[in-house]
Every structure is written in C-alpha cells, then in structure tokens.
Write a protein that holds these residues in place. Sequence first.
Motif, PDB file in Angstrom:
ATOM      1  N   TYR A 216      41.457 169.583   3.546  1.00  0.00           N
ATOM      2  CA  TYR A 216      42.429 170.641   3.798  1.00  0.00           C
ATOM      3  C   TYR A 216      42.452 170.999   5.282  1.00  0.00           C
ATOM      4  O   TYR A 216      41.496 170.720   6.014  1.00  0.00           O
ATOM      5  CB  TYR A 216      42.091 171.871   2.952  1.00  0.00           C
ATOM      6  CG  TYR A 216      42.083 171.578   1.467  1.00  0.00           C
ATOM      7  CD1 TYR A 216      43.272 171.421   0.770  1.00  0.00           C
ATOM      8  CD2 TYR A 216      40.879 171.436   0.773  1.00  0.00           C
ATOM      9  CE1 TYR A 216      43.278 171.141  -0.591  1.00  0.00           C
ATOM     10  CE2 TYR A 216      40.870 171.151  -0.583  1.00  0.00           C
ATOM     11  CZ  TYR A 216      42.072 171.010  -1.263  1.00  0.00           C
ATOM     12  OH  TYR A 216      42.074 170.725  -2.601  1.00  0.00           O
ATOM     13  N   PRO A 217      43.543 171.623   5.753  1.00  0.00           N
ATOM     14  CA  PRO A 217      43.655 171.947   7.187  1.00  0.00           C
ATOM     15  C   PRO A 217      42.464 172.715   7.738  1.00  0.00           C
ATOM     16  O   PRO A 217      42.039 172.479   8.879  1.00  0.00           O
ATOM     17  CB  PRO A 217      44.943 172.776   7.255  1.00  0.00           C
ATOM     18  CG  PRO A 217      45.768 172.270   6.121  1.00  0.00           C
ATOM     19  CD  PRO A 217      44.781 171.964   5.012  1.00  0.00           C
ATOM     20  N   GLN A 218      41.896 173.636   6.958  1.00  0.00           N
ATOM     21  CA  GLN A 218      40.776 174.433   7.462  1.00  0.00           C
ATOM     22  C   GLN A 218      39.517 173.599   7.694  1.00  0.00           C
ATOM     23  O   GLN A 218      38.612 174.012   8.419  1.00  0.00           O
ATOM     24  CB  GLN A 218      40.459 175.597   6.508  1.00  0.00           C
ATOM     25  CG  GLN A 218      40.120 175.192   5.084  1.00  0.00           C
ATOM     26  CD  GLN A 218      41.316 175.191   4.162  1.00  0.00           C
ATOM     27  OE1 GLN A 218      42.434 174.920   4.599  1.00  0.00           O
ATOM     28  NE2 GLN A 218      41.094 175.529   2.904  1.00  0.00           N
ATOM     29  N   ASP A 219      39.449 172.408   7.083  1.00  0.00           N
ATOM     30  CA  ASP A 219      38.289 171.529   7.290  1.00  0.00           C
ATOM     31  C   ASP A 219      38.250 170.961   8.706  1.00  0.00           C
ATOM     32  O   ASP A 219      37.196 170.567   9.194  1.00  0.00           O
ATOM     33  CB  ASP A 219      38.322 170.360   6.299  1.00  0.00           C
ATOM     34  CG  ASP A 219      38.190 170.797   4.856  1.00  0.00           C
ATOM     35  OD1 ASP A 219      37.605 171.867   4.610  1.00  0.00           O
ATOM     36  OD2 ASP A 219      38.674 170.072   3.972  1.00  0.00           O
ATOM     37  N   LEU A 220      39.401 170.909   9.357  1.00  0.00           N
ATOM     38  CA  LEU A 220      39.475 170.297  10.683  1.00  0.00           C
ATOM     39  C   LEU A 220      38.635 171.055  11.716  1.00  0.00           C
ATOM     40  O   LEU A 220      38.002 170.440  12.576  1.00  0.00           O
ATOM     41  CB  LEU A 220      40.930 170.228  11.145  1.00  0.00           C
ATOM     42  CG  LEU A 220      41.798 169.194  10.431  1.00  0.00           C
ATOM     43  CD1 LEU A 220      43.270 169.438  10.732  1.00  0.00           C
ATOM     44  CD2 LEU A 220      41.394 167.780  10.845  1.00  0.00           C
ATOM     45  N   LYS A 221      38.630 172.382  11.629  1.00  0.00           N
ATOM     46  CA  LYS A 221      37.870 173.169  12.600  1.00  0.00           C
ATOM     47  C   LYS A 221      36.383 172.878  12.485  1.00  0.00           C
ATOM     48  O   LYS A 221      35.678 172.750  13.497  1.00  0.00           O
ATOM     49  CB  LYS A 221      38.149 174.655  12.403  1.00  0.00           C
ATOM     50  CG  LYS A 221      39.559 175.077  12.802  1.00  0.00           C
ATOM     51  CD  LYS A 221      39.746 176.583  12.693  1.00  0.00           C
ATOM     52  CE  LYS A 221      41.141 176.988  13.135  1.00  0.00           C
ATOM     53  NZ  LYS A 221      41.352 178.459  13.037  1.00  0.00           N
ATOM     54  N   LEU A 222      35.886 172.781  11.266  1.00  0.00           N
ATOM     55  CA  LEU A 222      34.469 172.487  11.074  1.00  0.00           C
ATOM     56  C   LEU A 222      34.139 171.083  11.564  1.00  0.00           C
ATOM     57  O   LEU A 222      33.126 170.865  12.233  1.00  0.00           O
ATOM     58  CB  LEU A 222      34.100 172.629   9.598  1.00  0.00           C
ATOM     59  CG  LEU A 222      32.643 172.328   9.233  1.00  0.00           C
ATOM     60  CD1 LEU A 222      31.690 173.195  10.047  1.00  0.00           C
ATOM     61  CD2 LEU A 222      32.416 172.538   7.735  1.00  0.00           C
ATOM     62  N   ALA A 223      35.007 170.123  11.250  1.00  0.00           N
ATOM     63  CA  ALA A 223      34.782 168.753  11.710  1.00  0.00           C
ATOM     64  C   ALA A 223      34.762 168.680  13.231  1.00  0.00           C
ATOM     65  O   ALA A 223      33.939 167.978  13.825  1.00  0.00           O
ATOM     66  CB  ALA A 223      35.868 167.832  11.152  1.00  0.00           C
ATOM     67  N   GLU A 224      35.651 169.435  13.863  1.00  0.00           N
ATOM     68  CA  GLU A 224      35.700 169.436  15.330  1.00  0.00           C
ATOM     69  C   GLU A 224      34.430 170.026  15.920  1.00  0.00           C
ATOM     70  O   GLU A 224      33.892 169.515  16.914  1.00  0.00           O
ATOM     71  CB  GLU A 224      36.928 170.205  15.817  1.00  0.00           C
ATOM     72  CG  GLU A 224      37.109 170.130  17.318  1.00  0.00           C
ATOM     73  CD  GLU A 224      38.561 170.260  17.747  1.00  0.00           C
ATOM     74  OE1 GLU A 224      38.773 170.720  18.873  1.00  0.00           O
ATOM     75  OE2 GLU A 224      39.458 169.887  16.965  1.00  0.00           O
ATOM     76  N   LEU A 225      33.923 171.097  15.331  1.00  0.00           N
ATOM     77  CA  LEU A 225      32.676 171.704  15.807  1.00  0.00           C
ATOM     78  C   LEU A 225      31.517 170.711  15.714  1.00  0.00           C
ATOM     79  O   LEU A 225      30.707 170.597  16.630  1.00  0.00           O
ATOM     80  CB  LEU A 225      32.359 172.955  14.985  1.00  0.00           C
ATOM     81  CG  LEU A 225      33.189 174.206  15.283  1.00  0.00           C
ATOM     82  CD1 LEU A 225      32.884 175.299  14.256  1.00  0.00           C
ATOM     83  CD2 LEU A 225      32.890 174.725  16.691  1.00  0.00           C
ATOM     84  N   ILE A 226      31.450 169.992  14.609  1.00  0.00           N
ATOM     85  CA  ILE A 226      30.377 169.018  14.417  1.00  0.00           C
ATOM     86  C   ILE A 226      30.448 167.908  15.458  1.00  0.00           C
ATOM     87  O   ILE A 226      29.451 167.528  16.074  1.00  0.00           O
ATOM     88  CB  ILE A 226      30.456 168.424  12.994  1.00  0.00           C
ATOM     89  CG1 ILE A 226      30.074 169.486  11.961  1.00  0.00           C
ATOM     90  CG2 ILE A 226      29.551 167.194  12.858  1.00  0.00           C
ATOM     91  CD1 ILE A 226      30.361 169.082  10.532  1.00  0.00           C
ATOM     92  N   LEU A 227      31.649 167.385  15.673  1.00  0.00           N
ATOM     93  CA  LEU A 227      31.808 166.283  16.626  1.00  0.00           C
ATOM     94  C   LEU A 227      31.554 166.721  18.061  1.00  0.00           C
ATOM     95  O   LEU A 227      30.957 165.983  18.854  1.00  0.00           O
ATOM     96  CB  LEU A 227      33.203 165.686  16.486  1.00  0.00           C
ATOM     97  CG  LEU A 227      33.459 164.953  15.167  1.00  0.00           C
ATOM     98  CD1 LEU A 227      34.938 164.600  15.023  1.00  0.00           C
ATOM     99  CD2 LEU A 227      32.604 163.701  15.065  1.00  0.00           C
ATOM    100  N   ARG A 228      31.977 167.920  18.410  1.00  0.00           N
ATOM    101  CA  ARG A 228      31.729 168.419  19.771  1.00  0.00           C
ATOM    102  C   ARG A 228      30.252 168.675  19.991  1.00  0.00           C
ATOM    103  O   ARG A 228      29.697 168.386  21.070  1.00  0.00           O
ATOM    104  CB  ARG A 228      32.545 169.687  20.025  1.00  0.00           C
ATOM    105  CG  ARG A 228      34.046 169.441  20.132  1.00  0.00           C
ATOM    106  CD  ARG A 228      34.802 170.638  20.686  1.00  0.00           C
ATOM    107  NE  ARG A 228      36.223 170.410  20.711  1.00  0.00           N
ATOM    108  CZ  ARG A 228      36.868 169.697  21.643  1.00  0.00           C
ATOM    109  NH1 ARG A 228      36.165 169.169  22.636  1.00  0.00           N
ATOM    110  NH2 ARG A 228      38.171 169.549  21.608  1.00  0.00           N
ATOM    111  N   GLU A 229      29.566 169.208  18.981  1.00  0.00           N
ATOM    112  CA  GLU A 229      28.137 169.433  19.098  1.00  0.00           C
ATOM    113  C   GLU A 229      27.393 168.109  19.259  1.00  0.00           C
ATOM    114  O   GLU A 229      26.476 167.991  20.067  1.00  0.00           O
ATOM    115  CB  GLU A 229      27.615 170.175  17.854  1.00  0.00           C
ATOM    116  CG  GLU A 229      26.110 170.414  17.874  1.00  0.00           C
ATOM    117  CD  GLU A 229      25.597 170.974  16.557  1.00  0.00           C
ATOM    118  OE1 GLU A 229      24.402 171.292  16.502  1.00  0.00           O
ATOM    119  OE2 GLU A 229      26.385 171.067  15.592  1.00  0.00           O
TER     120      GLU A 229
END
Length: 235
Positions: A216-229
């Motif tokens: 879902y669209p809201q999953d993108l923010k969490l995925a982005e945080l993980i990848l940036r970290e």
Amino acid sequence: MAEFIALIPAAGSGSRMGEDIPKQYRPLVGKPMIYHALRTLCSVTRISTVCVVLAPDDTEWVRHDWDEFTGKIRIFNCGGATRAESVTNGLKELRAANYAQDRDWILVHDAARPGLSTTLVEQLLDQLADDEVGGLLAVPLADTLKHMNDTGRVMRTESRKRLWQAQTPQMFRTKLLLEALEKAPTGITDDASAVEALGFSPKLVVGNAYNFKVTYPQDLKLAELILRERATTQN
C-alpha cells in the motif's frame, strides 16, 4: 556444482498502489522499486544469474538505466496473469536458454520487497544449499490474530503458536519448483505452497521485518527509511 539463480516475477500491475505505472517501477530513493532487489541479488557472488520476468507488453523497463547489472541479469518478457504463471514461464525460459539445469537452485524473490539484504540471502544459501527440499525466509508471527465473521466482527482469536509469515526469496531446485507450479492448485500465493501441495515440507529460515512487502502507499515511507538508513550505515 549446482548454480544459484535468482528469479524476480515483475509482470504485475500493482493496482493497490493506486499508481499509473506498475508497482515495481514506483520511485523509491531515486530508483525504481525493483532496482533495490536487483542490486542486492546481483551483489551476492554465489548467485550466477538474476532473471527478471516482465509482462509481454512492458514498456517501462527500457526507460531506466540497468547498465550496472550487465552480464548478470537476463530479461524475459513472458510474464503471465498470475505470479505463479510468471514464475513458471520464467523457469521454462531459463531452461530453454540453458541457464538453469534440473538441480540448480532457484531463488524466487518479490520485486516489491526492496528491504532484502545480502546478509539474509547469504543466510538462506548457507542453510538450504544441502537441504533435500529447499525453503524460504519467514518470520514468526508476533501480532494477535482475529478471525472475522461475515458481519465484520471477531468470531474468535486464533493461536499464533507455530505460525510464521512467509517472505521471499523462496528457494527450490529447478525441476521440483517447475513440477510443483505446473501441478499447483488454483489460487496459490507463493512457491512454497506449490511445493507443499506435492507433499514436501519446505524449511523455514528466519528473516527479518525489514524484508516486508510494499503493498500500500503508506508502506513506501517505511521502505524509504530502511533503505536510507542502510545507505548511511554502508557509507
């Protein structure tokens, strides 16, 4: 020696994301979502080939630069109407092109799991390379489960004891996986289910919560945080 080959079915539309482009191409940290899975799988030296199965009418792939993966990825425009059909078609193409033999290991991974790490892949290879059946990454369920009735109310609370949430990659021999998918009952949602239907018991290898599926669209923010970290830690 058996080869390790990764296969990413990427022929879906990702309709639940509400986007005009397929989910696997949705931008994530400046790259198409599928890029992050490709980068991880291509960086594992024991994986000889990474196969991407696209829809026959896919026009988005060529809009992006994949040069850094040249020599390791193979593209097949043979995707089907379902995930199982795409994986089946991809396996047949791999065999026809002589990239995969019966005893080679196939690691099927979702394009929408960008949080996969090389550590998890290596762990999967280590634990399954000598296994008789194969297996998959998964995590034990932590949340309480509720069974809903027809009116949207709780009918009962389900025990979560011994329940695991399946992830990918799911890793099986070429011959076994192809046979399982060709004989699979309608409606299977992952490769392990098809293998189970043949009477086998895949092994569970502990994954982690970072390797979740973007749905879902809201999953993108969490995925982005993980990848940036992860990028910050690696730099």
